[in-house]
Scaffold this active site. Structure first.
Site, PDB file in Angstrom:
ATOM      1  N   TYR A 137       0.807  -1.417   0.019  1.00  0.00           N
ATOM      2  CA  TYR A 137      -0.020  -0.118  -0.184  1.00  0.00           C
ATOM      3  C   TYR A 137       0.840   1.160   0.131  1.00  0.00           C
ATOM      4  CZ  TYR A 137      -4.224   2.732   1.496  1.00  0.00           C
ATOM      5  OH  TYR A 137      -5.197   3.875   1.700  1.00  0.00           O
ATOM      6  N   LYS A 165      -1.439  -1.274  -4.243  1.00  0.00           N
ATOM      7  CA  LYS A 165      -2.381  -0.227  -4.054  1.00  0.00           C
ATOM      8  C   LYS A 165      -1.593   1.097  -3.917  1.00  0.00           C
ATOM      9  CE  LYS A 165      -6.271   1.887  -1.880  1.00  0.00           C
ATOM     10  NZ  LYS A 165      -6.360   2.985  -1.060  1.00  0.00           N
TER      11      LYS A 165
END
Length: 306
Positions: A137, A165
Site C-alpha cells: 500500500y 495499491k
C-alpha cells in the site's frame, strides 16, 4: 495481464457507526450488499477509508469478523494489516488470516522511519509469516515513505508481494510502475487509489481501482471498468467526468480537513442517501454538520445520487 482473483473495482469499505460510536451492523451489511449488487470485484476492509488508524486491535478484529461473514464468499476480501513496525504488522497478518480473508494489504513501516533497505526487508519479513497474497500500500502522505517502483517489481518477481495499491497521488511514479511491471512480465496486480484519475490509470496499465468514492457510487466505477475492458475510451472518460464532479463532496467541506473532510464527507453522503444511519466518526474526529451537510447533499443532488 496475469490471472488473478484481484482485479477490477475493489472499494475500500467505509465503516458505519452508531451515534454512540459502536459498529452499525445493519448499515454495514446494507452497504456491503449494495456494492456487491452493483458488481464490484472485491472489497477492502481496514484501509484509510475504513478509519483503520483510529481502531483498537479489538475493533479491527470485530470489523473483520463481521465483514467476512456478511460478504460470505461472494467476492474476494482484502484486509489491511497496517501498523507501525514489522512485528506488529506480522501479528495483524496472523489475526486477519484467522478470519478467512483472501489477501493482505500493508504499508511501509512508520514512526521509526528507515530507508529503502528496511522497507524492502519489511515486506520480505511479512511474506515469511503468511501464505496469503500480499499487497503493498503506497501511502506516503500518511507513512512518510514513497515506495520505489523498481523495488516493488523486484518484490513481485521474487513472489514477496502480489500487487500494489497506489494511493501516492504520484502519477509519474505510477506510470513507471506499470511500465516496469509490464517489462517484467506483469508479476504484480497494480491498482490505483485515485477517485478522479482512474481513466488515466487504466490507460497506463492498471489492473483495477480501489476508490473510496465507490462506496457512494459503485455502479459508475463498475460501468467504467467494463467500458475499459471493452475498449470504449470515450465512455471511460465520460464516466470519469461524472465521478470527478461527485468527488466534490470532499471539496465543499469547510469545517475541517484530513479524515474529517474526506471520510467524513463519504459518511455524510452515505447518511444522506439512506445507506448509513449516521455520519458518526471515530474519536477524536467529529461528524460533519450544518452547512457542510447541506453542501454535500447539494453535490449529491447535482450528480443524480439522491
Amino acid at each position: 495481464m496475469t490471472e488473478s482473483k484481484f482485479h477490477g473495482v475493489i472499494p475500500p469499505v467505509v465503516i458505519p457507526l452508531t451515534a454512540e460510536r459502536t459498529l452499525d451492523l445493519e448499515a454495514l451489511e446494507r452497504s456491503i450488499n449494495r456494492m456487491i449488487d452493483a458488481g464490484v470485484d472485491g472489497l477492502f476492509f481496514l484501509g484509510s477509508s475504513g478509519e483503520v488508524a483510529f481502531l483498537t486491535d479489538a475493533q479491527r478484529y470485530h470489523v473483520l469478523q463481521e465483514a467476512v461473514a456478511m460478504v460470505h464468499g461472494r467476492v474476494p476480501v482484502l484486509a489491511g494489516i497496517i501498523d507501525m513496525e514489522t512485528l506488529r504488522v506480522v501479528d495483524q497478518a496472523k489475526r486477519a488470516t484467522g478470519y478467512g480473508v483472501d489477501g493482505l494489504v500493508a504499508t511501509a513501516p512508520f514512526y521509526a522511519l528507515g530507508g529503502p533497505k528496511e522497507t524492502e526487508r519489511h515486506f520480505r519479513a511479512i511474506r515469511e509469516q503468511t501464505d496469503l497474497p500480499l499487497f503493498a500500500y503506497d501511502l506516503p502522505v500518511c507513512v512518510h515513505t514513497k515506495l520505489d517502483p523498481t523495488m516493488l517489481v523486484r518484490l513481485g518477481e521474487d513472489g514477496v508481494i502480489q500487487g500494489v495499491k497506489d494511493s501516492s497521488g504520484d502519477d509519474v511514479s505510477f506510470r513507471w510502475l506499470c511500465l516496469e511491471n509490464g517489462d517484467a512480465g506483469h508479476p504484480l496486480q497494480v491498482f490505483t487509489g485515485h477517485e478522479v484519475c482512474v481513466d488515466g490509470a487504466y490507460m497506463a496499465g492498471a489492473d483495477g481501482s480501489v476508490p473510496g468514492l465507490a462506496n457512494i457510487d459503485p455502479y459508475s466505477y463498475v460501468e467504467q471498468w467494463k467500458a475499459f475492458q471493452a475498449g470504449d475510451w470515450e465512455k471511460v472518460r465520460q464516466i470519469q467526468d461524472h465521478l470527478a464532479r461527485l468527488m466534490f463532496v470532499t471539496r465543499v467541506v469547510k469545517a475541517t480537513v484530513g479524515f474529517g473532510a474526506g471520510v467524513g464527507a463519504f459518511k455524510t453522503a452515505l447518511w444522506q442517501m439512506g445507506v448509513f444511519n449516521t455520519n458518526q466518526m471515530r474519536e477524536p474526529v467529529q461528524a460533519l454538520e450544518g452547512e457542510d451537510v447541506a453542501a454535500i447533499r447539494a453535490v449529491l443532488e447535482q450528480n443524480g445520487m439522491m
